[in-house]
Design an enzyme around this catalytic site. Structure first.
Site, mmCIF file in Angstrom:
data_model
loop_
_atom_site.group_PDB
_atom_site.id
_atom_site.type_symbol
_atom_site.label_atom_id
_atom_site.label_comp_id
_atom_site.label_asym_id
_atom_site.label_seq_id
_atom_site.Cartn_x
_atom_site.Cartn_y
_atom_site.Cartn_z
ATOM 1 N N HIS A 79 0.856 -1.200 0.000
ATOM 2 C CA HIS A 79 0.000 0.000 0.000
ATOM 3 C C HIS A 79 0.887 1.244 0.000
ATOM 4 C CE1 HIS A 79 -3.442 2.476 0.609
ATOM 5 N NE2 HIS A 79 -3.745 2.218 1.861
ATOM 6 N N ASP B 150 2.590 5.169 -6.849
ATOM 7 C CA ASP B 150 3.867 5.098 -6.118
ATOM 8 C C ASP B 150 5.078 4.981 -7.021
ATOM 9 O OD1 ASP B 150 1.776 3.389 -4.061
ATOM 10 O OD2 ASP B 150 2.945 5.075 -3.303
ATOM 11 N N HIS C 146 -2.556 -2.635 -9.511
ATOM 12 C CA HIS C 146 -3.526 -1.944 -8.654
ATOM 13 C C HIS C 146 -4.803 -2.760 -8.607
ATOM 14 C CE1 HIS C 146 -6.011 1.246 -6.945
ATOM 15 N NE2 HIS C 146 -4.882 1.834 -6.609
#
Ligand code: SDX
Length: 445
Positions: free
Chosen positions: A267, A366, A308
């Site tokens: 995460h 990210d 994702h």
């Protein structure tokens, strides 16, 4: 006129169940199974909540297939390019963009909650200097509850709102203090004449012995990173905050639980993990091997910053961050151009590979964020702290939405039980001298 129901036929019993279908304003329809267990004695099994809507929400909309992300209806790219983080906080909390007057009032409120109780500073001394700042954040944010007994009656809207403002205002102070504590430098107090992002940079990098000049490129880049990370519907950490809040826990404890959940490398911890992965790639020649490892089902290694649960297309935040990364590296002339080129090559190779194409694995938020944070001088172990700081408004907005929901009840999922059938207790003398198995994995098959 077709009935808005789905029919479930239990072929084991021949029973049929009519389940209502709900339509949102956009996105997937939902089959309401809240009565399924009461009516059929059956549960729905969905590990990781795949295909499961846990709540109704009006805050953020994601279309994973089209790579769309809207905060209260506004496209993320427009907000990142035209808004600022504090205005985005107002939007997420209140559901509309503020007027000039509303924005001035909101800015004044947040600015006058940036200080933390002097007693809170003592908490830092209990940590080792080399403690990961996320460990400090979980502890110190949870401890805020010890200082605000006057406003933790969550049944009162006034208490919920002031807690929301306190959390948004104090996160940069608490985050910067955790960095200063690690460096052994004196804590720098907030300067209320500065913008939200400028204030954070000031508390992070200023020292009492000289004037700290804020670079406008750095400040703008940080503010955009905060906007892009502000909310993302029912992700793992937001769902954690909602579940904690559903028990009536105070908002500071709920946000602390969100910080803990965000820390995981699957995460919010991925931004730090991406940089560590890119740092390990010293030449483009290594990339095919890295990609091969990520594809190997026998290897738990994953390409950090890729994939994702919802986006099966390009994460729109990654698109904005990739453009911004290029610009920031150019304008600052700092950061790691070589790392950026390695990242672009890694993305190119991955995106040409059938494994990544078939599984719709695209770069996520990210993958590029870490390179921007690195270019603007944020230390690696503070990347997820920045994510937590940005996401606080999203967590708080979802907590507020849930707390004002008339249908609010404690979140309590069930399970499909796979354990022992009923056993009879036997005295220790009668159990023989089986191999000592302290832990389940020691237990003989
Ligand atoms: C964030 O939910 C959110 O909205 C989160 C977030 C937010 O703003 O709150 O967007 C922020 O957390 C972004 C994600 C950051 N994490 C990473 O970059 C870590 C690497 N990515 C993965 O661990 C993974 O992709 C997840 C956790 C992000 C998603 O996991 P899912 O949805 O459970 O998907 P999965 O693990 O079931 O993967 C599906 C398949 C699997 O292969 P099969 O079992 O079908 O053979 O794709 C493979 C996985 O092995 N896969 C990967 C991969 N990600 C998924 N293979 C290699 N590298 C990867 N990165």
């Amino acid at each position: 006129m077709r009935k808005k129901t789905a029919t479930l036929i239990d072929n084991e019993t021949g029973k049929k169940y009519e389940l209502p279908i709900h339509h949102g304003t956009m996105g997937p329809r939902a089959i309401d199974v809240s009565r399924l267990y009461a009516d059929s004695g059956m549960l729905l099994l969905a590990p990781g909540f795949l295909s499961t809507a846990a709540c109704r929400s009006a805050i953020t909309y994601i279309d994973g297939g089209k790579g769309i992300l809207l905060y209260r209806g506004y496209p993320i790219k427009e907000l990142a390019e035209q808004s600022n983080y504090l205005e985005t906080c107002y939007l997420l909390l209140n559901g509309k963009l503020p007027s000039k007057k509303e924005m001035a009032a909101f800015t004044d409120i947040i600015s006058h909650h940036t200080l933390v109780h002097e007693g809170l500073k003592g908490f830092y001394n209990g940590f080792r200097r080399d403690a990961h700042p996320m460990a400090i954040m979980v502890g110190v944010v949870g401890a805020l509850a010890a200082f605000y007994h006057d406003s933790t009656d969550i049944t009162k809207a006034k208490h919920r709102i002031i807690s929301a403002h306190r959390l948004i205002a104090k996160m940069p102070t608490i985050a910067a203090f955790s960095y200063k504590y690690a460096t052994g430098q004196p804590f720098i107090y907030p300067d209320n004449s500065l913008s939200y992002s400028d204030n954070f940079l000031h508390m992070m990098f200023a020292v009492p012995c000289e004037k700290y000049e804020i670079n406008p490129v750095t400040s703008r880049a940080l503010d955009m990173v905060l906007i892009l990370h502000a909310d993302h519907e029912q992700n793992a950490s937001t769902s954690t905050v909602r579940i904690a809040g559903s028990s009536g826990a105070n908002p500071f404890a709920c946000i602390s639980s969100g910080i803990a959940a965000l820390w995981g490398p699957a995460h919010g911890g991925a931004n730090e993990a991406v940089i560590r992965m890119l740092e390990s790639i010293t030449s483009k020649k290594q990339i095919p091997k890295i990609v091969a490892r990520a594809k190997d089902p026998k290897d738990s290694y994953r390409l950090m910053g890729f994939g994702h649960r919802v986006y099966k297309n390009y994460d729109p935040r990654a698109t904005v961050l990739r453009e911004m990364c290029h610009k920031v590296l150019e304008e600052l002339g700092a950061g790691d151009q070589k790392m950026f080129e390695i990242a672009l090559e890694l993305e190119r190779i991955a995106r040409e590979d059938p494994y990544f194409l078939e599984k719709n694995l695209y770069p996520n938020v990210d993958f590029y964020s870490g390179m921007i944070l690195k270019a603007i001088g944020i230390p690696l172990n503070m990347y997820t702290v920045i994510f937590a700081m940005a996401r606080t408004v999203g967590w708080v907005a979802h907590w507020m939405e849930m707390m004002s929901d008339p249908d609010l009840r404690i979140s309590r999922p069930r399970q499909l039980f796979t354990g022992q059938l009923p056993m009879e207790y036997r005295s220790i003398e009668s159990r023989g001298d089986g191999k000592s198995c302290l832990f389940p994995e020691d237990r003989p098959e």
